[in-house]
Design a protein around this motif. Structure first.
Motif, PDB file in Angstrom:
ATOM      1  N   ALA A 245       0.858  -1.191   0.000  1.00 51.82           N
ATOM      2  CA  ALA A 245       0.000   0.000   0.000  1.00 51.82           C
ATOM      3  C   ALA A 245       0.887   1.231   0.000  1.00 51.82           C
ATOM      4  O   ALA A 245       2.058   1.168   0.397  1.00 51.82           O
ATOM      5  N   PRO A 246       0.363   2.380  -0.437  1.00 53.30           N
ATOM      6  CA  PRO A 246       1.147   3.616  -0.305  1.00 53.30           C
ATOM      7  C   PRO A 246       1.338   3.933   1.179  1.00 53.30           C
ATOM      8  O   PRO A 246       0.498   3.567   2.010  1.00 53.30           O
ATOM      9  N   PRO A 247       2.426   4.572   1.543  1.00 51.81           N
ATOM     10  CA  PRO A 247       2.718   4.820   2.963  1.00 51.81           C
ATOM     11  C   PRO A 247       1.631   5.599   3.698  1.00 51.81           C
ATOM     12  O   PRO A 247       1.498   5.452   4.923  1.00 51.81           O
ATOM     13  N   ASP A 248       0.849   6.414   2.987  1.00 47.27           N
ATOM     14  CA  ASP A 248      -0.175   7.212   3.666  1.00 47.27           C
ATOM     15  C   ASP A 248      -1.532   6.511   3.706  1.00 47.27           C
ATOM     16  O   ASP A 248      -2.533   7.102   4.149  1.00 47.27           O
ATOM     17  N   HIS A 249      -1.606   5.265   3.280  1.00 49.36           N
ATOM     18  CA  HIS A 249      -2.868   4.522   3.345  1.00 49.36           C
ATOM     19  C   HIS A 249      -3.212   4.217   4.804  1.00 49.36           C
ATOM     20  O   HIS A 249      -2.309   3.918   5.598  1.00 49.36           O
ATOM     21  N   PRO A 250      -4.475   4.295   5.210  1.00 51.13           N
ATOM     22  CA  PRO A 250      -4.841   4.028   6.608  1.00 51.13           C
ATOM     23  C   PRO A 250      -4.347   2.674   7.119  1.00 51.13           C
ATOM     24  O   PRO A 250      -3.938   2.568   8.283  1.00 51.13           O
ATOM     25  N   LEU A 251      -4.338   1.648   6.275  1.00 48.73           N
ATOM     26  CA  LEU A 251      -3.879   0.333   6.727  1.00 48.73           C
ATOM     27  C   LEU A 251      -2.376   0.307   6.975  1.00 48.73           C
ATOM     28  O   LEU A 251      -1.885  -0.517   7.750  1.00 48.73           O
TER      29      LEU A 251
ATOM     30  N   GLN B 152      -9.367  -6.553   9.129  1.00 44.56           N
ATOM     31  CA  GLN B 152      -9.311  -5.138   8.773  1.00 44.56           C
ATOM     32  C   GLN B 152      -9.149  -4.915   7.269  1.00 44.56           C
ATOM     33  O   GLN B 152      -9.324  -3.799   6.787  1.00 44.56           O
ATOM     34  N   LEU B 153      -8.844  -5.965   6.538  1.00 43.79           N
ATOM     35  CA  LEU B 153      -8.686  -5.841   5.087  1.00 43.79           C
ATOM     36  C   LEU B 153     -10.030  -5.847   4.363  1.00 43.79           C
ATOM     37  O   LEU B 153     -10.091  -5.496   3.182  1.00 43.79           O
ATOM     38  N   LYS B 154     -11.088  -6.238   5.042  1.00 36.91           N
ATOM     39  CA  LYS B 154     -12.393  -6.342   4.407  1.00 36.91           C
ATOM     40  C   LYS B 154     -12.804  -4.987   3.812  1.00 36.91           C
ATOM     41  O   LYS B 154     -12.735  -3.954   4.474  1.00 36.91           O
ATOM     42  N   GLY B 155     -13.202  -5.011   2.555  1.00 41.66           N
ATOM     43  CA  GLY B 155     -13.622  -3.788   1.872  1.00 41.66           C
ATOM     44  C   GLY B 155     -12.494  -3.019   1.210  1.00 41.66           C
ATOM     45  O   GLY B 155     -12.758  -2.061   0.480  1.00 41.66           O
TER      46      GLY B 155
ATOM     47  N   LEU C 223     -11.046 -12.907   1.590  1.00 38.32           N
ATOM     48  CA  LEU C 223     -10.874 -11.934   2.677  1.00 38.32           C
ATOM     49  C   LEU C 223     -11.876 -10.775   2.611  1.00 38.32           C
ATOM     50  O   LEU C 223     -11.829  -9.883   3.458  1.00 38.32           O
ATOM     51  N   GLY C 224     -12.761 -10.788   1.615  1.00 40.84           N
ATOM     52  CA  GLY C 224     -13.758  -9.723   1.527  1.00 40.84           C
ATOM     53  C   GLY C 224     -13.211  -8.422   0.992  1.00 40.84           C
ATOM     54  O   GLY C 224     -13.810  -7.350   1.203  1.00 40.84           O
ATOM     55  N   MET C 225     -12.096  -8.464   0.272  1.00 44.21           N
ATOM     56  CA  MET C 225     -11.560  -7.265  -0.372  1.00 44.21           C
ATOM     57  C   MET C 225     -12.231  -7.073  -1.730  1.00 44.21           C
ATOM     58  O   MET C 225     -12.841  -7.990  -2.273  1.00 44.21           O
ATOM     59  N   VAL C 226     -12.095  -5.886  -2.276  1.00 45.91           N
ATOM     60  CA  VAL C 226     -12.778  -5.540  -3.533  1.00 45.91           C
ATOM     61  C   VAL C 226     -11.753  -5.467  -4.656  1.00 45.91           C
ATOM     62  O   VAL C 226     -10.835  -4.639  -4.621  1.00 45.91           O
ATOM     63  N   LEU C 227     -11.898  -6.338  -5.652  1.00 47.16           N
ATOM     64  CA  LEU C 227     -10.996  -6.325  -6.795  1.00 47.16           C
ATOM     65  C   LEU C 227     -11.451  -5.248  -7.778  1.00 47.16           C
ATOM     66  O   LEU C 227     -12.592  -5.242  -8.231  1.00 47.16           O
ATOM     67  N   LEU C 228     -10.558  -4.330  -8.102  1.00 50.13           N
ATOM     68  CA  LEU C 228     -10.883  -3.203  -8.984  1.00 50.13           C
ATOM     69  C   LEU C 228     -10.819  -3.648 -10.438  1.00 50.13           C
ATOM     70  O   LEU C 228      -9.747  -3.788 -11.017  1.00 50.13           O
ATOM     71  N   ARG C 229     -11.965  -3.884 -11.048  1.00 51.71           N
ATOM     72  CA  ARG C 229     -12.025  -4.376 -12.421  1.00 51.71           C
ATOM     73  C   ARG C 229     -11.713  -3.291 -13.441  1.00 51.71           C
ATOM     74  O   ARG C 229     -11.364  -3.590 -14.582  1.00 51.71           O
ATOM     75  N   ASP C 230     -11.857  -2.014 -13.055  1.00 51.44           N
ATOM     76  CA  ASP C 230     -11.649  -0.916 -14.005  1.00 51.44           C
ATOM     77  C   ASP C 230     -10.210  -0.432 -14.046  1.00 51.44           C
ATOM     78  O   ASP C 230      -9.891   0.489 -14.809  1.00 51.44           O
ATOM     79  N   TYR C 231      -9.342  -1.012 -13.220  1.00 55.07           N
ATOM     80  CA  TYR C 231      -7.955  -0.544 -13.161  1.00 55.07           C
ATOM     81  C   TYR C 231      -6.989  -1.722 -13.261  1.00 55.07           C
ATOM     82  O   TYR C 231      -6.071  -1.870 -12.467  1.00 55.07           O
ATOM     83  N   GLU C 232      -7.197  -2.589 -14.259  1.00 56.32           N
ATOM     84  CA  GLU C 232      -6.316  -3.738 -14.425  1.00 56.32           C
ATOM     85  C   GLU C 232      -5.020  -3.306 -15.101  1.00 56.32           C
ATOM     86  O   GLU C 232      -5.038  -2.588 -16.098  1.00 56.32           O
ATOM     87  N   GLY C 233      -3.903  -3.757 -14.544  1.00 56.87           N
ATOM     88  CA  GLY C 233      -2.604  -3.366 -15.078  1.00 56.87           C
ATOM     89  C   GLY C 233      -2.151  -4.262 -16.208  1.00 56.87           C
ATOM     90  O   GLY C 233      -2.591  -5.404 -16.342  1.00 56.87           O
ATOM     91  N   THR C 234      -1.237  -3.748 -17.017  1.00 54.97           N
ATOM     92  CA  THR C 234      -0.664  -4.528 -18.109  1.00 54.97           C
ATOM     93  C   THR C 234       0.648  -5.194 -17.708  1.00 54.97           C
ATOM     94  O   THR C 234       1.176  -6.022 -18.442  1.00 54.97           O
ATOM     95  N   SER C 235       1.182  -4.828 -16.545  1.00 54.51           N
ATOM     96  CA  SER C 235       2.433  -5.397 -16.045  1.00 54.51           C
ATOM     97  C   SER C 235       2.475  -5.204 -14.539  1.00 54.51           C
ATOM     98  O   SER C 235       1.687  -4.438 -13.965  1.00 54.51           O
TER      99      SER C 235
ATOM    100  N   ILE D 281      -4.432   4.465  -5.786  1.00 61.09           N
ATOM    101  CA  ILE D 281      -5.683   3.928  -6.325  1.00 61.09           C
ATOM    102  C   ILE D 281      -6.179   2.756  -5.483  1.00 61.09           C
ATOM    103  O   ILE D 281      -7.379   2.588  -5.265  1.00 61.09           O
ATOM    104  N   GLY D 282      -5.274   1.925  -5.024  1.00 61.56           N
ATOM    105  CA  GLY D 282      -5.671   0.773  -4.228  1.00 61.56           C
ATOM    106  C   GLY D 282      -4.456   0.015  -3.732  1.00 61.56           C
ATOM    107  O   GLY D 282      -3.312   0.404  -3.982  1.00 61.56           O
ATOM    108  N   LEU D 283      -4.712  -1.078  -3.017  1.00 62.55           N
ATOM    109  CA  LEU D 283      -3.637  -1.964  -2.594  1.00 62.55           C
ATOM    110  C   LEU D 283      -3.219  -2.823  -3.789  1.00 62.55           C
ATOM    111  O   LEU D 283      -3.896  -2.870  -4.809  1.00 62.55           O
TER     112      LEU D 283
END
Length: 300
Positions: free
Chosen positions: A170-176, A186-189, A212-224, A236-238
């Motif tokens: 995660a980015p260093p400033d992410h709440p988790l 705590q990862l849920k959602g 784990l109840g996390m949300v997979l971001l379908r609109d931001y799939e990476g190419t690498s 954007i996300g974890l």
């Protein structure tokens, strides 16, 4: 009699169900491939392929003949390999397929070590989607591949090599990232990035998210992996990244923090594969063992 090249074209159409893609895989023009396949049908006196606007599908007799043609083409390739074999040393060029989520972060040191030990060996490294490469291996377009399990294909020998941990970042400033004692609950959602759906890693990340109840971001799939890493660093996300990537100089932890939730034990299994009965199977097994040792040193 049918030529070997005509039979190879038939196998390519059987695998890819498309004249254009089959021609590309065989390094020939589509008109030439189509002409040779029509000549094959005329020689045999049967219709092998149903030609459609959306692609190509083999007839029942076409499927049976293509299955036998596949075995014949592989046997011919093994005869060529046996003829080139010099004692127990591996000579010539090995067409080596590897998943792009692993190859750049593991193979450079292995290729250098193999070159020192077997200077007559050349490695033609081809990155690609594991399922597509397993198909290429089965039909003789690759000699060996390295990728995540499961590896499915016709008449393949699979050698499990090592387990690679999957890190949650995660980015260093992410709440988790600021939680002193993070739990799986705590990862849920939490929103999670991944590669596109063709990659085995995407399916594994999707399974972890579902568990784990996390949300997979379908609109931001990476190419690498780099693009997933960079999107995670931007907030954007974890992201769930393989250990060898996180530890590498080209990947690493730049812009992200590795989270360590209590109970996080996710890994992926990596294996090598080659065709059963291949002329160089002993050498392929040796290459697999070298990969296993190098991966152990990097992840240990």
């Amino acid at each position: 009699m049918p030529t070997l090249r005509q039979l190879e074209y038939l196998v390519a159409v059987a695998d890819l169900q498309h004249f254009g893609r089959a021609a590309q895989a065989c390094n020939v023009s589509q008109p030439s491939l189509s002409q040779q396949l029509r000549a094959l049908e005329q020689r045999l006196g049967v219709v092998l392929i149903e030609r459609r606007a959306s692609g190509a599908e083999l007839t029942p007799i076409g499927r049976e003949i293509s299955a036998r043609a596949r075995r014949l083409a592989i046997e011919v390739q093994d005869i060529r390999d046996l003829a080139r074999r010099a004692g127990e040393r591996l000579v010539g060029t090995v067409r080596f397929g590897v998943t792009p989520t692993l190859g750049p972060y593991l193979m450079p040191s292995i290729v250098a070590a193999l070159h020192r030990e077997q200077p007559d060996l050349k490695m033609h490294i081809r990155e690609g989607i594991p399922e597509e490469q397993a198909l290429a291996l089965s039909r003789g377009a690759l000699d060996m591949l390295l990728g995540p399990l499961p590896i499915d294909g016709v008449d393949l020998e699979v050698q499990p090599l090592f387990r690679e941990r999957l890190f949650l970042v995660a980015p260093p400033d992410h709440p988790l990232a600021t939680c002193p004692a993070l739990s799986l609950e705590q990862l849920k959602g939490a929103r999670v990035l991944s590669l596109d759906t063709r990659h085995h890693l995407h399916r594994q990340v999707a399974a972890i998210c579902a568990e784990l109840g996390m949300v997979l971001l379908r609109d931001y799939e990476g190419t690498s992996l780099d693009s997933v890493h960079q999107m995670a660093a931007s907030g954007i996300g974890l992201a769930i990244l393989p250990e060898l990537y996180v530890r590498s100089d080209v990947g690493g932890r730049t812009g992200v923090t590795v989270l360590a939730p209590d109970g996080w034990r996710f890994t992926r299994s990596i294996a090598a594969a080659w065709r059963s009965g291949a002329a160089y199977q002993h050498s392929y097994r040796t290459i697999g063992e070298r990969i296993q040792a190098e991966a152990g040193a990097l992840t240990g």
